[in-house]
Design a protein around this motif. Sequence first.
Motif, mmCIF file in Angstrom:
data_model
loop_
_atom_site.group_PDB
_atom_site.id
_atom_site.type_symbol
_atom_site.label_atom_id
_atom_site.label_comp_id
_atom_site.label_asym_id
_atom_site.label_seq_id
_atom_site.Cartn_x
_atom_site.Cartn_y
_atom_site.Cartn_z
ATOM 1 N N ILE A 56 -33.477 4.092 35.077
ATOM 2 C CA ILE A 56 -33.204 5.414 34.744
ATOM 3 C C ILE A 56 -33.272 6.489 35.563
ATOM 4 C CG2 ILE A 56 -34.422 6.813 32.773
ATOM 5 C CD1 ILE A 56 -35.549 4.587 31.480
ATOM 6 N N THR A 57 -32.354 7.447 35.578
ATOM 7 C CA THR A 57 -32.287 8.603 36.405
ATOM 8 C C THR A 57 -33.557 9.293 36.195
ATOM 9 O OG1 THR A 57 -30.904 10.431 37.398
ATOM 10 C CG2 THR A 57 -30.931 9.940 34.941
ATOM 11 N N GLN A 58 -33.973 9.944 37.378
ATOM 12 C CA GLN A 58 -35.011 10.748 37.480
ATOM 13 C C GLN A 58 -34.602 12.305 37.832
ATOM 14 O OE1 GLN A 58 -38.686 9.283 37.050
ATOM 15 N NE2 GLN A 58 -36.665 8.033 36.212
ATOM 16 N N SER A 59 -33.397 12.401 38.110
ATOM 17 C CA SER A 59 -32.577 13.775 38.810
ATOM 18 C C SER A 59 -31.660 14.275 37.846
ATOM 19 C CB SER A 59 -32.401 13.350 40.270
ATOM 20 O OG SER A 59 -31.548 12.370 40.417
ATOM 21 N N ASN A 60 -31.595 13.507 36.684
ATOM 22 C CA ASN A 60 -30.221 14.027 35.945
ATOM 23 C C ASN A 60 -28.909 13.708 36.539
ATOM 24 O OD1 ASN A 60 -28.862 15.162 33.455
ATOM 25 N ND2 ASN A 60 -29.033 17.052 34.129
ATOM 26 N N HIS A 61 -28.946 12.345 37.311
ATOM 27 C CA HIS A 61 -27.763 11.905 37.919
ATOM 28 C C HIS A 61 -27.306 13.278 38.900
ATOM 29 C CE1 HIS A 61 -27.430 8.652 35.485
ATOM 30 N NE2 HIS A 61 -27.047 9.183 34.200
ATOM 31 N N ASN A 278 -29.923 -2.263 29.863
ATOM 32 C CA ASN A 278 -29.435 -2.769 28.364
ATOM 33 C C ASN A 278 -29.929 -1.897 27.485
ATOM 34 O OD1 ASN A 278 -32.173 -3.635 28.279
ATOM 35 N ND2 ASN A 278 -31.566 -5.648 27.339
ATOM 36 N N LEU A 279 -30.542 -0.727 27.603
ATOM 37 C CA LEU A 279 -30.975 0.438 26.759
ATOM 38 C C LEU A 279 -29.744 1.036 25.969
ATOM 39 C CD1 LEU A 279 -34.149 1.990 28.139
ATOM 40 C CD2 LEU A 279 -34.003 0.875 25.991
ATOM 41 N N SER A 280 -29.715 1.050 24.736
ATOM 42 C CA SER A 280 -28.993 1.932 23.951
ATOM 43 C C SER A 280 -29.174 3.447 24.105
ATOM 44 C CB SER A 280 -28.934 1.765 22.440
ATOM 45 O OG SER A 280 -30.211 2.423 21.810
ATOM 46 N N LYS A 281 -28.127 4.297 23.839
ATOM 47 C CA LYS A 281 -28.157 5.584 24.045
ATOM 48 C C LYS A 281 -29.215 6.373 23.409
ATOM 49 C CE LYS A 281 -23.685 6.832 26.302
ATOM 50 N NZ LYS A 281 -22.658 7.549 26.381
ATOM 51 N N GLY A 282 -29.519 5.746 22.105
ATOM 52 C CA GLY A 282 -30.420 6.236 21.186
ATOM 53 C C GLY A 282 -31.738 5.980 21.680
ATOM 54 N N ASP A 283 -32.082 4.859 21.759
ATOM 55 C CA ASP A 283 -33.255 4.514 22.534
ATOM 56 C C ASP A 283 -33.587 4.965 23.668
ATOM 57 O OD1 ASP A 283 -34.035 2.821 20.050
ATOM 58 O OD2 ASP A 283 -33.324 1.021 21.042
ATOM 59 N N CYS A 284 -32.532 5.164 24.447
ATOM 60 C CA CYS A 284 -32.965 5.825 25.762
ATOM 61 C C CYS A 284 -33.459 7.199 25.656
ATOM 62 C CB CYS A 284 -31.491 5.911 26.738
ATOM 63 S SG CYS A 284 -31.775 6.833 28.306
ATOM 64 N N SER A 289 -36.514 11.641 26.429
ATOM 65 C CA SER A 289 -36.619 12.962 26.166
ATOM 66 C C SER A 289 -35.540 13.846 26.761
ATOM 67 C CB SER A 289 -38.108 13.850 25.989
ATOM 68 O OG SER A 289 -38.767 13.051 24.836
ATOM 69 N N ASP A 290 -34.582 13.081 27.026
ATOM 70 C CA ASP A 290 -33.541 13.912 27.828
ATOM 71 C C ASP A 290 -33.159 15.182 27.382
ATOM 72 O OD1 ASP A 290 -31.252 14.567 29.423
ATOM 73 O OD2 ASP A 290 -30.147 12.687 28.737
ATOM 74 N N PHE A 291 -33.239 16.282 28.240
ATOM 75 C CA PHE A 291 -32.787 17.665 27.847
ATOM 76 C C PHE A 291 -31.511 17.902 27.726
ATOM 77 C CE2 PHE A 291 -33.206 17.896 32.487
ATOM 78 C CZ PHE A 291 -31.827 18.289 32.977
ATOM 79 N N SER A 292 -30.387 17.083 28.220
ATOM 80 C CA SER A 292 -29.142 17.132 28.395
ATOM 81 C C SER A 292 -28.575 16.026 27.161
ATOM 82 C CB SER A 292 -28.587 16.865 29.696
ATOM 83 O OG SER A 292 -28.817 15.446 30.112
ATOM 84 N N GLY A 314 -28.120 11.000 21.724
ATOM 85 C CA GLY A 314 -27.923 10.171 22.697
ATOM 86 C C GLY A 314 -27.919 10.528 24.225
ATOM 87 N N SER A 315 -28.594 9.551 25.111
ATOM 88 C CA SER A 315 -28.793 10.160 26.423
ATOM 89 C C SER A 315 -28.071 8.799 27.318
ATOM 90 C CB SER A 315 -30.235 10.047 26.799
ATOM 91 O OG SER A 315 -30.674 10.150 28.187
ATOM 92 N N ASN A 316 -27.488 9.506 28.430
ATOM 93 C CA ASN A 316 -26.635 8.466 29.439
ATOM 94 C C ASN A 316 -27.552 8.429 30.500
ATOM 95 O OD1 ASN A 316 -26.596 11.002 30.841
ATOM 96 N ND2 ASN A 316 -24.286 11.060 31.133
ATOM 97 N N TRP A 317 -28.971 8.717 30.570
ATOM 98 C CA TRP A 317 -29.828 8.519 31.685
ATOM 99 C C TRP A 317 -30.060 6.948 31.827
ATOM 100 C CZ3 TRP A 317 -34.332 12.756 31.654
ATOM 101 C CH2 TRP A 317 -33.675 13.991 31.944
ATOM 102 N N CYS A 318 -29.774 6.287 30.996
ATOM 103 C CA CYS A 318 -30.241 4.808 31.237
ATOM 104 C C CYS A 318 -29.142 3.808 31.548
ATOM 105 C CB CYS A 318 -30.879 4.218 30.008
ATOM 106 S SG CYS A 318 -32.212 5.396 29.424
ATOM 107 N N GLY A 319 -27.745 4.580 31.673
ATOM 108 C CA GLY A 319 -26.498 3.582 31.800
ATOM 109 C C GLY A 319 -26.185 3.461 33.140
ATOM 110 N N ALA A 320 -25.038 2.935 33.295
ATOM 111 C CA ALA A 320 -24.797 2.444 34.693
ATOM 112 C C ALA A 320 -24.514 3.695 35.641
ATOM 113 C CB ALA A 320 -23.301 1.777 34.572
#
Length: 337
Positions: A56-61, A278-284, A289-292, A314-320
């Motif tokens: 999971i990104t800690q720096s908003n990618h 394998n986290l979905s964007k919703g569960d991510c 609590s992704d601000f973006s 949905g958040s993309n912080w947990c994706g590829a």
Amino acid sequence: MKKLVLLATALAMVSGSALAADLRVKAVKAPPPPAFDPWDFAFGGGITNDYIFRGITQSNHKPSVNVYFEPRYNVTKDFQLYVGVGGASISFPNRAAAEVDAYGGARLTVGQFAFDVGAWGYMYPGGTCYYGGGATTDFAGVPLSLECQANTLLNLNVIKKDLSFFEVYGKVNYTFNDNFSLGGNVYYTPSFLNSGAEGTYASIVGKAIAPSAWFGASGIGMYVSGEFGRQWLGTSDSFYGTALFPNGINYADYNTWNVGIGFTYKVFTLDFRYSDTNLSKGDCNAFTSDFSARGNLTVSSGTFVTPINPSGVGSNWCGAAGIVKLSADLTAMTNLK
């Protein structure tokens, strides 16, 4: 008289030879062994295009820099005590911009096994509470601070002011030979990111180092490494609760993995890595609590609604993610002599 002179001369020659022999023995006497110095310290830093922690990104990618300093005390050549401090730039939903780490533990080598146990504290100063939306209490009726009431994220996610937490950990690594090693790690916290939810992370790691003959006398080294891990998470406190789960949400457990190739030269390492979960964007979104995070509730376009993420954002912080990191690591005993 002549016999007496000859006898005296012979005695002198024998004495001189014995003295010379004594001098030669003293000249080659081994010097005393150097004194054992138990103290050492390691330090270094790096820059990366994306700070990824357990998938999971800690720096908003966005790019991140980090530094660390680690004093060490070698009780014996196989047993080491250590403490350390470190820091990294981040981009958190509560607008904390820095992670400050403090840690300590012990390392023990037994044959081809290396063990490491300790505790790690993660601190995130400068945060702000975001809840807002006109609420004065959370869904369980617990009053919110004035700061929490006054601040609202655009996507209505909520986040605490203080996300600091600590973990205890144990690691073991087995070195098969100069070119290959395999290990395992376990971390535990009673409250991950101060959410109230227990967290346990376990992973297996492997590393293969290229033979030094591949690069001749250039001083360049190469390795391939990877990790597969699973993060188990418990139930949050009521701050992150929903109308359906007012006392807290049970975060989704997830798998994460990464694989990469790295090149070393003296104290420098350049690492190229792929990471995913394998986290979905919703569960991510519910977990970070992704601000973006953004949402789309139309059926035709898909939705990110899950039982713990009723807002649908949905958040993309947990994706590829592709990660490139350049780092430098030094120790006083090796690099500062």
